[in-house]
Scaffold this motif. Structure first.
Motif, PDB file in Angstrom:
ATOM      1  N   PRO A  53       8.178  31.556 -44.891  1.00 31.51           N
ATOM      2  CA  PRO A  53       7.376  30.352 -44.690  1.00 31.51           C
ATOM      3  C   PRO A  53       7.290  29.552 -45.993  1.00 31.51           C
ATOM      4  CG  PRO A  53       5.953  32.272 -44.870  1.00 31.51           C
ATOM      5  CD  PRO A  53       7.378  32.772 -44.865  1.00 31.51           C
ATOM      6  N   ALA A  54       7.089  28.277 -45.859  1.00 28.46           N
ATOM      7  CA  ALA A  54       6.959  27.411 -47.035  1.00 28.46           C
ATOM      8  C   ALA A  54       5.797  27.852 -47.915  1.00 28.46           C
ATOM      9  CB  ALA A  54       6.779  25.966 -46.595  1.00 28.46           C
ATOM     10  N   SER A  55       4.789  28.505 -47.326  1.00 27.48           N
ATOM     11  CA  SER A  55       3.629  28.950 -48.101  1.00 27.48           C
ATOM     12  C   SER A  55       3.991  29.997 -49.149  1.00 27.48           C
ATOM     13  CB  SER A  55       2.545  29.494 -47.175  1.00 27.48           C
ATOM     14  OG  SER A  55       3.032  30.623 -46.467  1.00 27.48           O
ATOM     15  N   MET A  75       6.433  26.698 -41.127  1.00 29.69           N
ATOM     16  CA  MET A  75       7.707  26.008 -41.369  1.00 29.69           C
ATOM     17  C   MET A  75       8.370  26.580 -42.611  1.00 29.69           C
ATOM     18  SD  MET A  75       6.698  22.011 -40.945  1.00 29.69           S
ATOM     19  CE  MET A  75       6.266  21.292 -39.392  1.00 29.69           C
ATOM     20  N   THR A  76       9.682  26.435 -42.673  1.00 38.73           N
ATOM     21  CA  THR A  76      10.394  26.743 -43.904  1.00 38.73           C
ATOM     22  C   THR A  76      10.166  25.588 -44.881  1.00 38.73           C
ATOM     23  OG1 THR A  76      12.418  25.642 -43.206  1.00 38.73           O
ATOM     24  CG2 THR A  76      12.196  27.989 -42.610  1.00 38.73           C
ATOM     25  N   VAL A  77      10.577  25.782 -46.128  1.00 42.25           N
ATOM     26  CA  VAL A  77      10.421  24.715 -47.125  1.00 42.25           C
ATOM     27  C   VAL A  77      11.188  23.470 -46.679  1.00 42.25           C
ATOM     28  CG1 VAL A  77      10.920  24.019 -49.499  1.00 42.25           C
ATOM     29  CG2 VAL A  77       9.988  26.287 -49.048  1.00 42.25           C
ATOM     30  N   GLU A 101      12.013  22.501 -43.631  1.00 36.15           N
ATOM     31  CA  GLU A 101      11.334  21.872 -42.500  1.00 36.15           C
ATOM     32  C   GLU A 101      10.072  21.150 -42.963  1.00 36.15           C
ATOM     33  OE1 GLU A 101      12.518  25.021 -38.961  1.00 36.15           O
ATOM     34  OE2 GLU A 101      10.744  25.405 -40.177  1.00 36.15           O
ATOM     35  N   PHE A 102       9.321  21.789 -43.854  1.00 29.46           N
ATOM     36  CA  PHE A 102       8.089  21.185 -44.359  1.00 29.46           C
ATOM     37  C   PHE A 102       8.385  19.883 -45.091  1.00 29.46           C
ATOM     38  CE2 PHE A 102       4.879  20.468 -47.597  1.00 29.46           C
ATOM     39  CZ  PHE A 102       3.735  20.459 -46.828  1.00 29.46           C
ATOM     40  N   LEU A 103       9.383  19.896 -45.967  1.00 26.39           N
ATOM     41  CA  LEU A 103       9.715  18.682 -46.721  1.00 26.39           C
ATOM     42  C   LEU A 103      10.286  17.591 -45.819  1.00 26.39           C
ATOM     43  CD1 LEU A 103      11.105  20.201 -50.035  1.00 26.39           C
ATOM     44  CD2 LEU A 103       8.860  19.176 -49.603  1.00 26.39           C
ATOM     45  N   ALA A 104      10.999  17.983 -44.775  1.00 27.89           N
ATOM     46  CA  ALA A 104      11.477  16.987 -43.816  1.00 27.89           C
ATOM     47  C   ALA A 104      10.304  16.320 -43.091  1.00 27.89           C
ATOM     48  CB  ALA A 104      12.429  17.634 -42.801  1.00 27.89           C
ATOM     49  N   GLU A 105       9.273  17.104 -42.820  1.00 23.01           N
ATOM     50  CA  GLU A 105       8.094  16.576 -42.112  1.00 23.01           C
ATOM     51  C   GLU A 105       7.178  15.779 -43.026  1.00 23.01           C
ATOM     52  OE1 GLU A 105       5.407  16.052 -38.933  1.00 23.01           O
ATOM     53  OE2 GLU A 105       7.400  16.914 -38.853  1.00 23.01           O
ATOM     54  N   TRP A 106       6.924  16.272 -44.221  1.00 19.79           N
ATOM     55  CA  TRP A 106       5.923  15.683 -45.107  1.00 19.79           C
ATOM     56  C   TRP A 106       6.501  15.037 -46.364  1.00 19.79           C
ATOM     57  CZ3 TRP A 106       1.042  15.225 -43.430  1.00 19.79           C
ATOM     58  CH2 TRP A 106       0.622  16.083 -42.412  1.00 19.79           C
ATOM     59  N   GLY A 107       7.792  15.112 -46.565  1.00 20.78           N
ATOM     60  CA  GLY A 107       8.406  14.658 -47.816  1.00 20.78           C
ATOM     61  C   GLY A 107       8.293  13.172 -48.092  1.00 20.78           C
TER      62      GLY A 107
END
Length: 114
Positions: free
Chosen positions: A22-24, A100-102, A104-110
């Protein structure tokens, strides 16, 4: 025996592909107070008080910052809004960090840049 009686001995379904971290594991989210000085601080305080008194809202009271866990370098920084908005945003980002993976997270919130 119904489906409700079957114990789930497997790991919880976190929505991640098998073996993905996970991104965490690499990022963390936190609220930081806005740092204002002088006249900016006075104007900000007046707008917060006026916004709360009229229920119209006011300027952001904090920044939401996503940082790298290893270096504490900011990856994402954005105004968090009112206290309620800041709490909702922080909870959503923390949930996404867990599910989310890192990438996926950056794609969503980047789109929220430091």
């Amino acid at each position: 025996m119904s489906a409700f009686d079957v114990p789930n001995d497997g790991p919880p379904d976190d929505g991640l592909p098998d073996g993905a971290e996970p991104a965490s594991a690499h990022l963390r989210a936190e609220l930081r107070p806005r740092r204002l000085r002088g006249l900016g601080k006075l104007v900000h305080t007046a707008l917060v008080v006026a916004g709360e008194a009229t229920s119209l809202g006011g300027p952001s009271v904090a920044e939401l910052v996503v940082v790298r866990a290893d270096t504490a370098a900011p990856v994402i920084r954005t105004k968090a809004g009112s206290l309620v908005e800041a709490d909702v945003l922080l909870q959503q980002i923390r949930l996404d960090l867990e599910t989310m993976t890192v990438a996926e997270f950056l794609a969503e919130w980047g789109h929220l840049k430091p």
